[in-house]
Design a protein around this motif. Structure first.
Motif, PDB file in Angstrom:
ATOM      1  N   GLY A 162       0.792  -1.218   0.000  1.00 21.07           N
ATOM      2  CA  GLY A 162       0.000   0.000   0.000  1.00 21.07           C
ATOM      3  C   GLY A 162       0.830   1.277   0.000  1.00 21.07           C
ATOM      4  N   PRO A 163       1.890   1.366   0.829  1.00 18.40           N
ATOM      5  CA  PRO A 163       2.692   2.591   0.839  1.00 18.40           C
ATOM      6  C   PRO A 163       3.302   2.938  -0.517  1.00 18.40           C
ATOM      7  N   VAL A 164       3.659   1.933  -1.302  1.00 18.16           N
ATOM      8  CA  VAL A 164       4.210   2.175  -2.631  1.00 18.16           C
ATOM      9  C   VAL A 164       3.167   2.852  -3.522  1.00 18.16           C
ATOM     10  N   LEU A 165       1.923   2.437  -3.373  1.00 20.36           N
ATOM     11  CA  LEU A 165       0.854   2.971  -4.216  1.00 20.36           C
ATOM     12  C   LEU A 165       0.428   4.370  -3.802  1.00 20.36           C
ATOM     13  N   ARG A 166       0.634   4.710  -2.524  1.00 21.28           N
ATOM     14  CA  ARG A 166       0.164   6.000  -2.002  1.00 21.28           C
ATOM     15  C   ARG A 166       1.224   7.087  -1.979  1.00 21.28           C
ATOM     16  N   GLN A 167       2.494   6.728  -2.025  1.00 20.85           N
ATOM     17  CA  GLN A 167       3.555   7.718  -1.815  1.00 20.85           C
ATOM     18  C   GLN A 167       3.743   8.625  -3.026  1.00 20.85           C
ATOM     19  N   PRO A 168       3.720   9.944  -2.839  1.00 18.83           N
ATOM     20  CA  PRO A 168       4.030  10.858  -3.941  1.00 18.83           C
ATOM     21  C   PRO A 168       5.505  10.759  -4.319  1.00 18.83           C
ATOM     22  N   VAL A 169       5.778  10.913  -5.599  1.00 14.45           N
ATOM     23  CA  VAL A 169       7.150  10.918  -6.097  1.00 14.45           C
ATOM     24  C   VAL A 169       7.646  12.360  -6.082  1.00 14.45           C
ATOM     25  N   GLU A 170       8.684  12.626  -5.299  1.00 12.25           N
ATOM     26  CA  GLU A 170       9.218  13.984  -5.191  1.00 12.25           C
ATOM     27  C   GLU A 170      10.547  14.065  -5.936  1.00 12.25           C
ATOM     28  N   LEU A 171      10.588  14.894  -6.963  1.00 12.30           N
ATOM     29  CA  LEU A 171      11.760  15.028  -7.828  1.00 12.30           C
ATOM     30  C   LEU A 171      12.211  16.483  -7.868  1.00 12.30           C
ATOM     31  N   SER A 172      13.525  16.694  -7.952  1.00 19.24           N
ATOM     32  CA  SER A 172      14.028  18.075  -7.950  1.00 19.24           C
ATOM     33  C   SER A 172      15.252  18.292  -8.832  1.00 19.24           C
ATOM     34  N   ASN A 173      15.811  17.216  -9.371  1.00 21.69           N
ATOM     35  CA  ASN A 173      17.076  17.312 -10.101  1.00 21.69           C
ATOM     36  C   ASN A 173      16.825  17.182 -11.603  1.00 21.69           C
ATOM     37  N   ASP A 174      16.922  18.297 -12.330  1.00 21.66           N
ATOM     38  CA  ASP A 174      16.662  18.263 -13.767  1.00 21.66           C
ATOM     39  C   ASP A 174      17.676  17.411 -14.534  1.00 21.66           C
ATOM     40  N   ALA A 175      18.775  17.039 -13.895  1.00 26.03           N
ATOM     41  CA  ALA A 175      19.765  16.196 -14.568  1.00 26.03           C
ATOM     42  C   ALA A 175      19.174  14.846 -14.954  1.00 26.03           C
ATOM     43  N   ARG A 176      18.114  14.447 -14.299  1.00 28.16           N
ATOM     44  CA  ARG A 176      17.481  13.169 -14.639  1.00 28.16           C
ATOM     45  C   ARG A 176      16.994  13.174 -16.090  1.00 28.16           C
ATOM     46  N   ARG A 177      16.642  14.348 -16.586  1.00 23.00           N
ATOM     47  CA  ARG A 177      16.120  14.459 -17.947  1.00 23.00           C
ATOM     48  C   ARG A 177      17.212  14.356 -19.007  1.00 23.00           C
ATOM     49  N   GLY A 178      18.455  14.428 -18.579  1.00 20.90           N
ATOM     50  CA  GLY A 178      19.567  14.321 -19.508  1.00 20.90           C
ATOM     51  C   GLY A 178      20.069  12.907 -19.705  1.00 20.90           C
ATOM     52  N   VAL A 179      19.557  11.956 -18.931  1.00 23.38           N
ATOM     53  CA  VAL A 179      19.967  10.561 -19.091  1.00 23.38           C
ATOM     54  C   VAL A 179      19.396  10.030 -20.410  1.00 23.38           C
ATOM     55  N   PRO A 180      20.222   9.481 -21.293  1.00 23.96           N
ATOM     56  CA  PRO A 180      19.710   8.920 -22.548  1.00 23.96           C
ATOM     57  C   PRO A 180      18.592   7.921 -22.285  1.00 23.96           C
ATOM     58  N   THR A 181      17.529   8.022 -23.081  1.00 23.13           N
ATOM     59  CA  THR A 181      16.295   7.296 -22.792  1.00 23.13           C
ATOM     60  C   THR A 181      15.777   6.580 -24.030  1.00 23.13           C
ATOM     61  N   THR A 182      15.341   5.347 -23.825  1.00 20.78           N
ATOM     62  CA  THR A 182      14.642   4.594 -24.862  1.00 20.78           C
ATOM     63  C   THR A 182      13.252   4.250 -24.357  1.00 20.78           C
ATOM     64  N   LEU A 183      12.240   4.624 -25.115  1.00 19.09           N
ATOM     65  CA  LEU A 183      10.862   4.231 -24.805  1.00 19.09           C
ATOM     66  C   LEU A 183      10.494   3.048 -25.687  1.00 19.09           C
ATOM     67  N   VAL A 184      10.169   1.923 -25.058  1.00 18.50           N
ATOM     68  CA  VAL A 184       9.682   0.763 -25.802  1.00 18.50           C
ATOM     69  C   VAL A 184       8.168   0.771 -25.682  1.00 18.50           C
ATOM     70  N   CYS A 185       7.502   1.097 -26.785  1.00 25.73           N
ATOM     71  CA  CYS A 185       6.053   1.303 -26.774  1.00 25.73           C
ATOM     72  C   CYS A 185       5.356   0.033 -27.242  1.00 25.73           C
ATOM     73  N   CYS A 186       4.544  -0.528 -26.372  1.00 19.10           N
ATOM     74  CA  CYS A 186       3.918  -1.819 -26.649  1.00 19.10           C
ATOM     75  C   CYS A 186       2.396  -1.705 -26.782  1.00 19.10           C
ATOM     76  N   SER A 187       1.713  -1.460 -25.685  1.00 20.75           N
ATOM     77  CA  SER A 187       0.251  -1.412 -25.729  1.00 20.75           C
ATOM     78  C   SER A 187      -0.272  -0.087 -26.254  1.00 20.75           C
ATOM     79  N   ILE A 188       0.582   0.937 -26.319  1.00 15.19           N
ATOM     80  CA  ILE A 188       0.257   2.224 -26.924  1.00 15.19           C
ATOM     81  C   ILE A 188       1.380   2.551 -27.901  1.00 15.19           C
ATOM     82  N   SER A 189       1.039   2.978 -29.106  1.00 13.55           N
ATOM     83  CA  SER A 189       2.069   3.237 -30.108  1.00 13.55           C
ATOM     84  C   SER A 189       2.907   4.451 -29.737  1.00 13.55           C
ATOM     85  N   SER A 190       4.105   4.523 -30.307  1.00 10.72           N
ATOM     86  CA  SER A 190       4.977   5.660 -30.031  1.00 10.72           C
ATOM     87  C   SER A 190       4.341   6.960 -30.510  1.00 10.72           C
ATOM     88  N   ALA A 191       3.627   6.919 -31.628  1.00 13.75           N
ATOM     89  CA  ALA A 191       2.974   8.137 -32.129  1.00 13.75           C
ATOM     90  C   ALA A 191       1.968   8.653 -31.119  1.00 13.75           C
TER      91      ALA A 191
END
Length: 250
Positions: A168-197
């Motif tokens: 339950g705590p995992v489902l209820r806890q807000p995610v608190e983020l503050s470091n914009d460097a996270r957005r600079g990590v190279p990212t791959t989205l593998v789109c399965c049940s929803i298309s990339s478009a």
């Protein structure tokens, strides 16, 4: 497979109700390395999803994020030798925390029918404190939330038999983020049940579930059409996608 200290590391983290076992088929194919692209593969079970842990229902997103960093540390991952982190579905919340706190440890993140969450996100804000854990719902109900395409009766039986209720705590806890460097990590989205478009359209429109994608600095998208659990419906193809996504820098 033979590995050494310089071999890149890939961490596999499954979503709600699942442990390391969910990756067995994908890991088998990833570990069939050729000499030109070796990788050390580690699948982990997040805190709260170990059936034998008597305190599992009290685990939080923070516990899960700390455990991921501990695994990275135990495998010798550093800023000089970062890892590829593969996150499926609900593993996106703790992995987003890791990217926020230790972006230097992740050379690439691969989201499998998932994606980064925005600060303040809560998976299930409607559930009360009285809910200690959430069991895997009936498949008829689950299918209204996530596609079961490609899953045989045998796979569904295994899913039901091995699933562990989500704390339950995992489902209820807000995610608190503050470091914009996270957005600079190279990212791959593998789109399965929803298309990339569709995903990119929703991200640009500011949909709460996808809005964070619009802020990513180094993004590639891959379509792997199937249901929400491609590690079971298309394990060979998913392993190939992960291998292609492995960053040369890690």
């Amino acid at each position: 497979m033979t590995t050494n200290a310089s071999t890149p590391t890939t961490i596999l983290i499954a979503g709600h109700w699942l442990g390391a076992w969910a990756w067995d088929e994908v890991r088998e194919h990833l570990e069939r390395n050729d000499a030109s692209a070796p990788t050390r593969v580690h699948a982990m079970t997040l805190p709260g999803l170990d059936r034998d842990d008597p305190s599992r229902a009290s685990k939080t997103l923070d516990d899960q994020a700390i455990a991921i960093v501990d695994v990275l540390d135990s495998l010798g991952v550093t800023a000089v030798k970062p890892a590829t982190v593969v996150a499926h579905s609900g593993a996106n919340a703790p992995v987003s925390l890791v990217l926020d706190r230790h972006p230097e440890l992740v050379g690439r993140v691969v989201w499998v029918d998932s994606g980064p969450v925005a600060t303040g996100s809560v998976f299930a804000p409607e559930i009360g404190e009285e809910l200690t854990e959430l069991p895997l719902p009936p498949f008829e109900e689950l299918a209204q939330q996530a596609s079961l395409d490609g899953l045989s009766d045998a796979v569904l039986d295994r899913f039901r038999a091995r699933a562990v209720p989500e704390p339950g705590p995992v489902l209820r806890q807000p995610v608190e983020l503050s470091n914009d460097a996270r957005r600079g990590v190279p990212t791959t989205l593998v789109c399965c049940s929803i298309s990339s478009a569709q995903v990119l359209e929703l991200a640009q429109a500011g949909h709460p579930m996808f809005a964070e994608i619009a802020h990513l600095e180094h993004l590639e998208v891959v379509d792997l059409p199937t249901g929400h659990w491609p590690m079971w419906s298309r394990p060979v193809d998913l392993a190939r996608v992960i291998r292609r996504a492995l960053s040369p820098a890690v």
